[in-house]
Design a protein around this motif. Structure first.
Motif, PDB file in Angstrom:
ATOM      1  N   LEU A 167      24.281  11.875  35.976  1.00  0.00           N
ATOM      2  CA  LEU A 167      24.810  10.524  36.121  1.00  0.00           C
ATOM      3  C   LEU A 167      23.913   9.741  37.064  1.00  0.00           C
ATOM      4  CD1 LEU A 167      27.052   8.350  35.862  1.00  0.00           C
ATOM      5  CD2 LEU A 167      28.244   9.494  37.728  1.00  0.00           C
ATOM      6  N   THR A 168      23.347   8.647  36.572  1.00  0.00           N
ATOM      7  CA  THR A 168      22.505   7.788  37.393  1.00  0.00           C
ATOM      8  C   THR A 168      23.364   6.694  38.015  1.00  0.00           C
ATOM      9  OG1 THR A 168      20.607   8.206  35.952  1.00  0.00           O
ATOM     10  CG2 THR A 168      20.479   6.304  37.435  1.00  0.00           C
ATOM     11  N   LEU A 169      23.383   6.622  39.338  1.00  0.00           N
ATOM     12  CA  LEU A 169      24.206   5.649  40.046  1.00  0.00           C
ATOM     13  C   LEU A 169      23.492   4.304  40.092  1.00  0.00           C
ATOM     14  CD1 LEU A 169      25.435   7.874  43.012  1.00  0.00           C
ATOM     15  CD2 LEU A 169      26.337   7.678  40.689  1.00  0.00           C
ATOM     16  N   PRO A 170      24.228   3.222  40.352  1.00  0.00           N
ATOM     17  CA  PRO A 170      23.603   1.899  40.402  1.00  0.00           C
ATOM     18  C   PRO A 170      22.466   1.798  41.415  1.00  0.00           C
ATOM     19  CG  PRO A 170      25.983   1.683  40.263  1.00  0.00           C
ATOM     20  CD  PRO A 170      25.702   3.146  40.453  1.00  0.00           C
ATOM     21  N   ASP A 171      22.502   2.600  42.502  1.00  0.00           N
ATOM     22  CA  ASP A 171      21.445   2.532  43.504  1.00  0.00           C
ATOM     23  C   ASP A 171      20.274   3.466  43.193  1.00  0.00           C
ATOM     24  OD1 ASP A 171      22.508   4.999  43.965  1.00  0.00           O
ATOM     25  OD2 ASP A 171      23.132   4.625  46.035  1.00  0.00           O
ATOM     26  N   GLY A 172      20.283   4.106  42.015  1.00  0.00           N
ATOM     27  CA  GLY A 172      19.181   4.967  41.630  1.00  0.00           C
ATOM     28  C   GLY A 172      19.380   6.442  41.925  1.00  0.00           C
ATOM     29  N   GLN A 173      20.368   6.803  42.752  1.00  0.00           N
ATOM     30  CA  GLN A 173      20.643   8.207  43.011  1.00  0.00           C
ATOM     31  C   GLN A 173      21.248   8.857  41.769  1.00  0.00           C
ATOM     32  OE1 GLN A 173      22.505   9.240  46.810  1.00  0.00           O
ATOM     33  NE2 GLN A 173      22.344   7.105  47.441  1.00  0.00           N
TER      34      GLN A 173
END
Length: 316
Positions: A167-173
């Motif tokens: 899962l790619t988070l909105p902040d790139g993590q």
């Protein structure tokens, strides 16, 4: 860009409408379902960021009041350029959504309490040191971090059999999420300690990942059973046959009994989800081309059972 426009919802949309709109868009644009399409990945990140803002009641209210922009950044004088105490603690446990705790110049934001009075009030409300432990440096006490909410789109077979997806988070993590076999559309997974950071030594919050399962062109789910519609020829239906049937676990041979009809349901034991089965619903398909021999036979054929198949219809 306006997060409401990105999700295609009205500004007064309720939580259910926003979640439904996001899940629909996530299924359409998720990178796993659009390999080699960077525009889909970019769109997915944009709608994920929009959902992250609008699914948080506090952040949504602050956006509607113009206090933050669509990325969550401050828009007022105490924003990125202004710095100050509020920016450091925005969205924290003392931010009640009104943009006030203590101003950068030291003035109090709680109608008459100075900082010491507020510390004393909080100590009385929560108990000295939280559970008997001493207060942390500067008079603070441990506070658990906030839970974070995300959505992850997966294909039907992944949900049925289980897998690990990133899962790619909105902040790139990124988060590696274990999808258990048999997870249902809309079910949420809790990842302990993967949420927001705690304060004063408190534990991190959890990540709540809602799973959106994309539909499959062949299979549909009924509880833990998998249902598939299987076309069979007229000859196979009348005389019976052995035919190959796809399942979520691979193809298997199925015996079609003689004199099978459209709508007949046959069961493949243990070929569903967990302890479920696969249900095969037959659909008799007539030849698409001309069959003069068949037509001639039927023209001279008198069925032994001449029961009217439409006798139970009402209004005919």
């Amino acid at each position: 860009m306006d997060p409401y426009a990105l999700l295609g919802v009205a500004r007064d949309a309720d939580e259910k409408t926003i979640r439904s709109a996001y899940r629909t868009l996530a299924k359409r644009h998720h990178p796993d379902l659009n390999p080699g399409k960077p525009e889909a990945e970019a769109k997915f990140k944009d709608i994920s960021l929009a959902y992250a803002l609008l699914s948080d009641p506090e952040k949504r209210a602050r956006f509607d009041r113009g206090e933050i922009d669509a990325t969550g950044a401050e828009t007022g004088p105490r924003g990125p350029a202004g710095g100050g105490y509020y920016r450091q603690h925005a969205g924290g446990p003392f931010d009640a959504g009104h943009g006030r705790y203590q101003a950068a110049d030291g003035a109090d934001g709680f109608g008459g309490f100075d900082h010491d009075d507020l510390e004393s009030l909080l100590r009385r409300a929560f108990g000295q040191g939280m559970g008997g432990q001493g207060a942390g440096p500067g008079g603070g006490f441990p506070l658990r971090g906030a839970d974070a909410q995300y959505s992850l789109a997966v294909d039907f077979l992944t949900a049925a059999k289980g897998a690990t997806r990133r899962l790619t988070l909105p902040d790139g993590q990124v988060l590696d999420v274990t999808i258990p076999a048999g997870i249902k559309d809309g079910q949420a997974l809790r990842l302990a300690g993967r949420g927001g950071p705690g304060m004063n030594g408190g534990p991190r919050g959890d990540a709540l990942v809602e799973v959106a399962v994309a539909p499959h062109p062949l299979f549909r789910r009924e509880g833990d059973d998998i249902v598939i519609e299987l076309p069979v020829t007229l000859k196979e239906a009348v005389l019976g046959a052995k035919v190959k049937v796809p399942t979520v676990h691979g193809g298997v041979m199925l015996t079609v009994p003689p004199r099978s009809n459209s709508g007949t349901r046959l069961r493949l034991k243990g070929r569903g989800i967990r302890q479920g089965h696969q249900v095969v619903e037959l659909k008799v398909v007539l030849p698409t081309g001309e069959e003069p021999e068949l037509a001639a036979f039927l023209a001279g054929w008198t069925p032994r059972d001449d029961t009217d198949p439409r006798k139970d219809l009402v209004g005919g």
